[in-house]
Structures are given as structure tokens and as C-alpha cells.
Write a protein that holds these residues in place. Structure first.
Motif, PDB file in Angstrom:
ATOM      1  N   ARG A  53      18.017  99.040  37.033  1.00  0.00           N
ATOM      2  CA  ARG A  53      18.201  98.854  35.602  1.00  0.00           C
ATOM      3  C   ARG A  53      18.386  97.369  35.307  1.00  0.00           C
ATOM      4  NH1 ARG A  53      16.267 102.997  35.686  1.00  0.00           N
ATOM      5  NH2 ARG A  53      17.005 105.013  34.896  1.00  0.00           N
ATOM      6  N   GLN A  54      17.952  96.964  34.116  1.00  0.00           N
ATOM      7  CA  GLN A  54      18.049  95.573  33.707  1.00  0.00           C
ATOM      8  C   GLN A  54      19.252  95.392  32.779  1.00  0.00           C
ATOM      9  OE1 GLN A  54      14.883  97.270  33.550  1.00  0.00           O
ATOM     10  NE2 GLN A  54      14.676  96.408  35.598  1.00  0.00           N
ATOM     11  N   TYR A  55      20.011  94.325  33.026  1.00  0.00           N
ATOM     12  CA  TYR A  55      21.157  94.012  32.187  1.00  0.00           C
ATOM     13  C   TYR A  55      21.149  92.519  31.865  1.00  0.00           C
ATOM     14  CZ  TYR A  55      22.632  98.642  33.569  1.00  0.00           C
ATOM     15  OH  TYR A  55      22.663 100.005  33.788  1.00  0.00           O
ATOM     16  N   SER A  56      21.319  92.206  30.583  1.00  0.00           N
ATOM     17  CA  SER A  56      21.304  90.818  30.132  1.00  0.00           C
ATOM     18  C   SER A  56      22.524  90.074  30.642  1.00  0.00           C
ATOM     19  CB  SER A  56      21.278  90.766  28.601  1.00  0.00           C
ATOM     20  OG  SER A  56      20.106  91.347  28.092  1.00  0.00           O
ATOM     21  N   LEU A  57      22.320  88.819  31.009  1.00  0.00           N
ATOM     22  CA  LEU A  57      23.430  87.958  31.400  1.00  0.00           C
ATOM     23  C   LEU A  57      24.103  87.448  30.130  1.00  0.00           C
ATOM     24  CD1 LEU A  57      21.687  86.031  34.293  1.00  0.00           C
ATOM     25  CD2 LEU A  57      23.496  87.738  34.518  1.00  0.00           C
ATOM     26  N   CYS A  58      25.415  87.637  30.052  1.00  0.00           N
ATOM     27  CA  CYS A  58      26.118  87.279  28.821  1.00  0.00           C
ATOM     28  C   CYS A  58      27.221  86.258  29.051  1.00  0.00           C
ATOM     29  CB  CYS A  58      26.669  88.519  28.135  1.00  0.00           C
ATOM     30  SG  CYS A  58      27.753  89.545  29.144  1.00  0.00           S
ATOM     31  N   GLY A  59      27.239  85.636  30.227  1.00  0.00           N
ATOM     32  CA  GLY A  59      28.249  84.629  30.522  1.00  0.00           C
ATOM     33  C   GLY A  59      27.788  83.234  30.166  1.00  0.00           C
ATOM     34  N   ASP A  60      28.199  82.274  30.961  1.00  0.00           N
ATOM     35  CA  ASP A  60      27.903  80.861  30.736  1.00  0.00           C
ATOM     36  C   ASP A  60      26.831  80.412  31.723  1.00  0.00           C
ATOM     37  OD1 ASP A  60      27.834  78.137  30.406  1.00  0.00           O
ATOM     38  OD2 ASP A  60      29.920  77.792  31.009  1.00  0.00           O
ATOM     39  N   PRO A  61      25.645  79.974  31.236  1.00  0.00           N
ATOM     40  CA  PRO A  61      24.604  79.517  32.163  1.00  0.00           C
ATOM     41  C   PRO A  61      25.041  78.340  33.027  1.00  0.00           C
ATOM     42  CG  PRO A  61      23.691  79.873  29.974  1.00  0.00           C
ATOM     43  CD  PRO A  61      25.176  79.975  29.835  1.00  0.00           C
ATOM     44  N   GLY A  62      26.034  77.600  32.578  1.00  0.00           N
ATOM     45  CA  GLY A  62      26.508  76.471  33.359  1.00  0.00           C
ATOM     46  C   GLY A  62      27.393  76.858  34.525  1.00  0.00           C
ATOM     47  N   ASP A  63      27.817  78.121  34.565  1.00  0.00           N
ATOM     48  CA  ASP A  63      28.668  78.613  35.646  1.00  0.00           C
ATOM     49  C   ASP A  63      27.788  79.195  36.741  1.00  0.00           C
ATOM     50  OD1 ASP A  63      30.514  79.749  37.320  1.00  0.00           O
ATOM     51  OD2 ASP A  63      31.226  81.257  35.888  1.00  0.00           O
ATOM     52  N   ARG A  64      27.637  78.467  37.841  1.00  0.00           N
ATOM     53  CA  ARG A  64      26.778  78.913  38.944  1.00  0.00           C
ATOM     54  C   ARG A  64      27.559  79.779  39.946  1.00  0.00           C
ATOM     55  NH1 ARG A  64      22.644  75.451  40.138  1.00  0.00           N
ATOM     56  NH2 ARG A  64      22.035  77.025  41.685  1.00  0.00           N
ATOM     57  N   THR A  65      28.804  80.090  39.652  1.00  0.00           N
ATOM     58  CA  THR A  65      29.630  80.861  40.585  1.00  0.00           C
ATOM     59  C   THR A  65      29.735  82.334  40.224  1.00  0.00           C
ATOM     60  OG1 THR A  65      31.726  80.476  39.399  1.00  0.00           O
ATOM     61  CG2 THR A  65      31.028  78.809  41.003  1.00  0.00           C
ATOM     62  N   SER A  66      29.256  82.733  39.035  1.00  0.00           N
ATOM     63  CA  SER A  66      29.376  84.138  38.645  1.00  0.00           C
ATOM     64  C   SER A  66      28.331  84.500  37.608  1.00  0.00           C
ATOM     65  CB  SER A  66      30.775  84.435  38.098  1.00  0.00           C
ATOM     66  OG  SER A  66      30.974  83.786  36.849  1.00  0.00           O
ATOM     67  N   TYR A  67      27.982  85.778  37.586  1.00  0.00           N
ATOM     68  CA  TYR A  67      27.183  86.370  36.519  1.00  0.00           C
ATOM     69  C   TYR A  67      28.066  87.372  35.783  1.00  0.00           C
ATOM     70  CZ  TYR A  67      22.752  84.804  38.703  1.00  0.00           C
ATOM     71  OH  TYR A  67      21.716  84.077  39.230  1.00  0.00           O
ATOM     72  N   ARG A  68      27.852  87.484  34.475  1.00  0.00           N
ATOM     73  CA  ARG A  68      28.532  88.506  33.688  1.00  0.00           C
ATOM     74  C   ARG A  68      27.505  89.405  33.031  1.00  0.00           C
ATOM     75  NH1 ARG A  68      32.101  85.403  29.504  1.00  0.00           N
ATOM     76  NH2 ARG A  68      32.135  87.478  28.560  1.00  0.00           N
ATOM     77  N   ILE A  69      27.705  90.719  33.151  1.00  0.00           N
ATOM     78  CA  ILE A  69      26.891  91.697  32.442  1.00  0.00           C
ATOM     79  C   ILE A  69      27.827  92.683  31.760  1.00  0.00           C
ATOM     80  CG2 ILE A  69      24.883  91.508  33.963  1.00  0.00           C
ATOM     81  CD1 ILE A  69      25.792  94.117  35.320  1.00  0.00           C
ATOM     82  N   ALA A  70      27.391  93.270  30.670  1.00  0.00           N
ATOM     83  CA  ALA A  70      28.157  94.308  29.979  1.00  0.00           C
ATOM     84  C   ALA A  70      27.289  95.548  29.895  1.00  0.00           C
ATOM     85  CB  ALA A  70      28.582  93.842  28.590  1.00  0.00           C
ATOM     86  N   VAL A  71      27.829  96.687  30.304  1.00  0.00           N
ATOM     87  CA  VAL A  71      27.048  97.915  30.451  1.00  0.00           C
ATOM     88  C   VAL A  71      27.602  99.000  29.539  1.00  0.00           C
ATOM     89  CG1 VAL A  71      26.232  99.673  32.057  1.00  0.00           C
ATOM     90  CG2 VAL A  71      26.548  97.309  32.843  1.00  0.00           C
ATOM     91  N   LEU A  72      26.751  99.508  28.654  1.00  0.00           N
ATOM     92  CA  LEU A  72      27.110 100.636  27.808  1.00  0.00           C
ATOM     93  C   LEU A  72      26.880 101.933  28.568  1.00  0.00           C
ATOM     94  CD1 LEU A  72      27.735 102.000  25.027  1.00  0.00           C
ATOM     95  CD2 LEU A  72      25.273 101.815  24.557  1.00  0.00           C
TER      96      LEU A  72
END
Length: 316
Positions: A53-72
Motif C-alpha cells: 500500500r502507498q502512504y504519503s510522507l507527511c513529515g519534514d523533507p529535511g529530516d533524513r532520520t525518519s519518515y512519517r506516515i498517517a494511516v486511516l
């Protein structure tokens, strides 16, 4: 999923950000740097059953240490959102592909963002970006109820005066005729959400000549100029020529012939399988490419699209 997802990430945290919506923060297993991304990008998440499944990245592109996704949590989940909600916890590992971006933020002086429900996720980093750049922007954000709408506090923290919350139980659906009625010609409209919202935005923007960018959760209805007819595809690197019959997709035929094509949704919405076309005219049936990209004819989503010419030459 054909091809590979080559990132193994660890769930650093999970938290509820709205009714039925859980945010996951993902970190590299080895504490290294993650691949770069820009607003609008998504990642492919592979479940234990192999569902992607595809989930949009919703964090900060400048943060190379983590990805954030929000899942309904989808009411009729086919195994994607339900698995993430029920089985993924802090410390667990997950296989991820990407990031990829088929919803890029175009540079411009003015933006109108329209979000429906979980469609806010790709727009959140866009809003942060255009705000930092000093562009004029507004957000019109609808949802079933106020409690179901994620990231309201974060959006208001950017600029509360530009954020218009429109829960349907309080005021009905977003009035797109009013919202998009007087936008200046240099304005970009970015819309993500349920199909009825996107179709309505497309209709209003088409009448007014407004520049619209969309991202869909499900495939739109496509009227092909011709039905399914057989054609051939030629693999440019090897000269291999394959016939695509009426009942099979290009991806099906390529896979059977041992030609590796990375795929995911196989319904023309994620853009994972996008392939360059060197010769021939594609019959576009995807929900990803813009009208300008379709007219150029130099790329195709082979999971759903076909050919208007007897042969397509693919850059594979």
C-alpha cells in the motif's frame, strides 16, 4: 508486488492523530540516513502477507532520520490499513519501497489546497514549504467530523488565518464553486481526497481554466478511444518483442517473459510502474499522469494502459 522494496525500517513511534488515523514514525534500522524526498512523495509499505500500500510522507523533507506516515483505518480494508493498525507497534520492522513522487509541488506565487479526510497527508509538507517560501496560500480542509480530521493543530501552527476547516457534519461538503471561483490565473490548486471531491475539483477547474494537480486513492473511470486490441511491445535494450493480447496487461506479459518491472497497486494509481516510451502512442488509462504528460506520450503506466499504435517501444 513485482520488483523489490529495499528499505527495512523500524517503527520508532505510533500515535493516534485523529479518529481512526494512526501516525507511524519510521527510522532506519542502522541509524543511517534515509533517501531524500520532496513534498508530495509517498512510500510503498509491504505487509506481512505481501500486500503493498502507498502512504504519503507527511513529515519534514529535511529530516533524513525518519519518515512519517498517517494511516486511516479503512472500514473495508483489504489487509493494508488493518494490518498496520493492528500489528505494527514500536520496535517492529517493516519493508518499504520508494520514496516516489507523482504529486510534485510546482513553484509558483499562489496556491489553493483542497483536502478531504486523509488526503491532508501529502498537502501538509507542501503547506509548510510554500509558507516558508513566502507564497500566498489557503487550505480548505473537509472531513466527516472535526474529530476525524488529522493534523489540525499543526496546520494552524503554520498560519491559522489561512486554514479553513469544513467538517461535513457541521456545514456540508466543501463548496468548490465558491472556493475556486475567483482564484487568479497564476494559482495552482492541489487537491487530494475521495474520488467525488477530486471529480468535482476537476470539473470546476476545467471550466475556469485553473491549473489543478490531484492525487487519487482509487482509479478514476477511463474512457478509452478504442477497446482492448492486441499490440506488441518491443524491449529497447534486448530487442525482445512481445504480443499483448486483449485479456492481459503489458505488465502481465512482461512478467511472464521474465522482464522485471516494479509494480505495486496494479490499478494505475500509485505510479510505481511508470516506464519511458521511446516509440509508439500510449493509450493512457491511469489516474496518475497529468494531461500534459499524457499529450507528451513519452511515458506509460503499463499495469493498466495499452497502445493506440500497433507497437510500443519501451525503455526497459
Amino acid at each position: 508486488m513485482n520488483g523489490s522494496a529495499d528499505l527495512q525500517l523500524t517503527i520508532g513511534s505510533r500515535r493516534t492523530v485523529a479518529l481512526g488515523v494512526v501516525e507511524f514514525e519510521l527510522h532506519p534500522v542502522d541509524s543511517g540516513h534515509l533517501p531524500e524526498w520532496q513534498p508530495g512523495a509517498h512510500i510503498d509499505v509491504v505487509t506481512a502477507a505481501g500486500i503493498v500500500r502507498q502512504y504519503s510522507l507527511c513529515g519534514d523533507p529535511g529530516d533524513r532520520t525518519s519518515y512519517r506516515i498517517a494511516v486511516l483505518r479503512q472500514a473495508e480494508s483489504r489487509g493494508g490499513s488493518a494490518w498496520l493498525h493492528e500489528w505494527l507497534h514500536e520496535g517492529d520492522r517493516v519493508l518499504v519501497g520508494g520514496p516516489r513522487n507523482h504529486f510534485p509541488l510546482e513553484p509558483g506565487p499562489r496556491y489553493v489546497f483542497v483536502a478531504g479526510g486523509i488526503g491532508i497527508t501529502p498537502l501538509l509538507p507542501m503547506i509548510r514549504s510554500v509558507s516558508r517560501d513566502g507564497a500566498d496560500w489557503s487550505l480548505h480542509y473537509g472531513g466527516r467530523t472535526r474529530a476525524s480530521m488529522a493534523y489540525v493543530d499543526e496546520l494552524r501552527a503554520v498560519d491559522a488565518s489561512r486554514v479553513h476547516l469544513l467538517p461535513s457534519d457541521a456545514g456540508g461538503p466543501i463548496d468548490l464553486e465558491s472556493t475556486l471561483g475567483d482564484v487568479p490565473p497564476e494559482t495552482y490548486v492541489y487537491c487530494c481526497g475521495p474520488e467525488p471531491l477530486i471529480r468535482a475539483a476537476e470539473a470546476v477547474c476545467a471550466r475556469r481554466g485553473t491549473r489543478l494537480r490531484t492525487e487519487r486513492f482509487s482509479p478514476k473511470e477511463i474512457d478509452s478511444p478504442r477497446g482492448n486490441s492486441p499490440f506488441t511491445v518491443l524491449i529497447a535494450s534486448t530487442g525482445l518483442e512481445l504480443t499483448v493480447p486483449v485479456e492481459q496487461s503489458i505488465v502481465d506479459v512482461l512478467t511472464e517473459a521474465g522482464v522485471d518491472v516494479l509494480t505495486s497497486c496494479e490499478e494505475g494509481t500509485c505510479g510505481t510502474c511508470e516506464t519511458a516510451v521511446l516509440e509508439g502512442r500510449p493509450d493512457h488509462r491511469d489516474s496518475v499522469l497529468t494531461e500534459e504528460e499524457r499529450a507528451a506520450g513519452d511515458r506509460i503506466l503499463p499495469c493498466v494502459s495499452r497502445s493506440l499504435t500497433p507497437q510500443l517501444v519501451l525503455d526497459l
